[in-house]
Design an enzyme around this catalytic site. Structure first.
Site, PDB file in Angstrom:
ATOM      1  N   ARG A  49       0.813  -1.214   0.000  1.00  0.00           N
ATOM      2  CA  ARG A  49       0.000   0.000   0.000  1.00  0.00           C
ATOM      3  C   ARG A  49       0.845   1.263   0.000  1.00  0.00           C
ATOM      4  O   ARG A  49       0.368   2.343  -0.381  1.00  0.00           O
ATOM      5  CB  ARG A  49      -0.965   0.006   1.199  1.00  0.00           C
ATOM      6  N   TYR A 102     -13.599  16.411 -19.478  1.00  0.00           N
ATOM      7  CA  TYR A 102     -14.211  15.116 -19.188  1.00  0.00           C
ATOM      8  C   TYR A 102     -15.293  15.264 -18.118  1.00  0.00           C
ATOM      9  O   TYR A 102     -15.078  15.920 -17.094  1.00  0.00           O
ATOM     10  CB  TYR A 102     -13.139  14.127 -18.751  1.00  0.00           C
ATOM     11  N   ASP A 172      -4.227  17.544 -18.218  1.00  0.00           N
ATOM     12  CA  ASP A 172      -4.610  16.156 -18.487  1.00  0.00           C
ATOM     13  C   ASP A 172      -4.112  15.816 -19.884  1.00  0.00           C
ATOM     14  O   ASP A 172      -4.631  16.312 -20.878  1.00  0.00           O
ATOM     15  CB  ASP A 172      -6.129  16.011 -18.382  1.00  0.00           C
ATOM     16  N   LYS A 197      -6.102   4.449 -20.903  1.00  0.00           N
ATOM     17  CA  LYS A 197      -6.271   4.777 -22.312  1.00  0.00           C
ATOM     18  C   LYS A 197      -5.015   4.421 -23.117  1.00  0.00           C
ATOM     19  O   LYS A 197      -4.663   3.250 -23.201  1.00  0.00           O
ATOM     20  CB  LYS A 197      -6.647   6.255 -22.449  1.00  0.00           C
TER      21      LYS A 197
END
Length: 378
Positions: A49, A102, A172, A197
């Site tokens: 983690r 987005y 982005d 993506k």
């Protein structure tokens, strides 16, 4: 010795391990790691983690490709976005966001961060003068997509960086990928990716990344990485790293195909407008030429009517009707009722006549034939 992009995409971030000489980064499927003594970590790892060798390898690869000092990986693009916003913002702060972004990003800002007294202003980020006017004394983040999702506007990142004041310019870079565009070299402070993506490239893994150069910012991102736990799995980061090895060759084929699809659709009677930065008719074509290596693989089509747009989405046979983008296969969707339904009625509302196409790497003749037969049914 400096390396080229394709070389870094294959080799940066990992060398064959000393134990067995594995060419590919091993999947360290372990939650915890043996320690050599009390709080004496072996090679810096204690618990997945807060850090894992497979995750580290991916982060180093992407940092090399973006030209950043570091990258931090997350479980999804939205986890990456949420984390960088939480690190940069506090109650009473203000964020400027583009009017074509987005839907998930806008939803997070407008519906979640507003509960923490963080305000936002929507502006056309392709107009630096408008961006400058929107910035307030308490503006801490200027959020930019380029190309934008889904209208495919291109923001002059350097021009926006020149007017950002004390705000952090976050770009982005998902649609372009680091192969086509390097926002940090253009003046951005932070780059985010949905590695789901183009970086992963095969529609089989979810992930996100934040890249930057500020050491203090990295420390805070690492705190959130461990404290909040929005971490990717070692297997997911392995898949993403494997996809990145072919990023340059995939993007070249993606762009080849997208240019031909855009040219085919441009001027058709059924089509009111084709949104693709590679077309000379695109209002930001010159900006795209200046700051991008090529024009990308996303093509948005504005049909004459909403009915035509929806029917086209249901008429293709090879191009699949599905959300997401950036995979080797071609996908199309109707943003107003799918990925961007959350911005309905807002300043970011998407025209219902618009269809977004993620152009894959199939044979171009097959893609054109599929589009042509779908148009014939309108």
């Amino acid at each position: 010795m400096t390396s080229g992009f394709s070389t870094d995409s294959i080799h940066a971030g990992y060398e064959p391990d000393s134990l067995y000489g594995s060419i590919n980064v091993p999947i360290y499927a372990s939650t915890t790691f043996a320690q050599d003594g009390l709080a004496e970590l072996r090679n810096g790892y204690e618990y997945t983690r807060v850090g894992n060798p497979t995750i580290t390898a991916l982060e180093k690869t992407v940092a090399a490709l973006e030209g950043s000092q570091y990258a931090v990986a997350y479980a999804s693009g939205m986890a990456a976005i949420d984390t960088i916003l939480r690190v940069l913002l506090k109650p009473g702060d203000h964020i400027v966001i583009g009017n074509d972004a987005y839907g998930g990003t806008y939803r997070l800002i407008a519906q979640i961060f507003n509960k923490w007294q963080i305000t936002h202003t929507v502006v056309d980020t392709t107009k630096p003068e408008d961006v400058k006017q929107a910035i307030q004394e308490n503006t801490k983040v200027l959020w930019v997509e380029s190309p934008t999702n889904p209208a495919l506007d291109v923001v002059d990142i350097a021009a926006v960086a020149a007017v950002k004041g004390n705000a952090a310019l976050v770009v982005d870079n998902t649609f372009a990928s680091p192969y086509l565009q390097k926002p940090l070299e253009l003046g951005a402070d932070v780059v985010v990716h949905s590695s789901t993506k183009y970086l992963g490239g095969h529609s089989d893994v979810i992930g996100g990344l934040v890249c930057a150069n500020d050491a203090d910012l990295e420390e805070e991102l690492r705190f959130f990485f461990g404290w909040v736990g929005a971490i990717p799995s070692p297997f997911d980061t392995y898949l993403t790293a494997r996809g990145i090895k072919t990023l340059s060759v995939r993007m070249e084929r993606h762009c080849d195909n997208a240019e031909k699809v855009a040219e085919f659709l441009d001027g058709r009677d059924e089509v009111a407008r084709v949104c693709y930065p590679g077309l000379e008719s695109h209002p930001h074509h010159e900006v795209a030429k200046k700051q991008m290596k090529r024009f990308g693989a996303m093509v948005s089509v504005v049909f004459q009517t909403e009915e035509q747009a929806k029917k086209f989405c249901k008429s293709t046979k090879l191009i699949c009707l599905a959300e997401s983008l950036g995979g080797v296969e071609s996908l199309l969707e109707h943003p107003a009722t799918m990925t961007h339904v959350s911005v309905e009625g807002s300043e970011l509302a998407v025209p219902p006549e618009l269809v977004r196409i993620s152009v894959g790497i199939e044979d171009i003749d097959d893609l054109i034939a599929d589009i042509e037969q779908a148009l014939a049914q309108l």
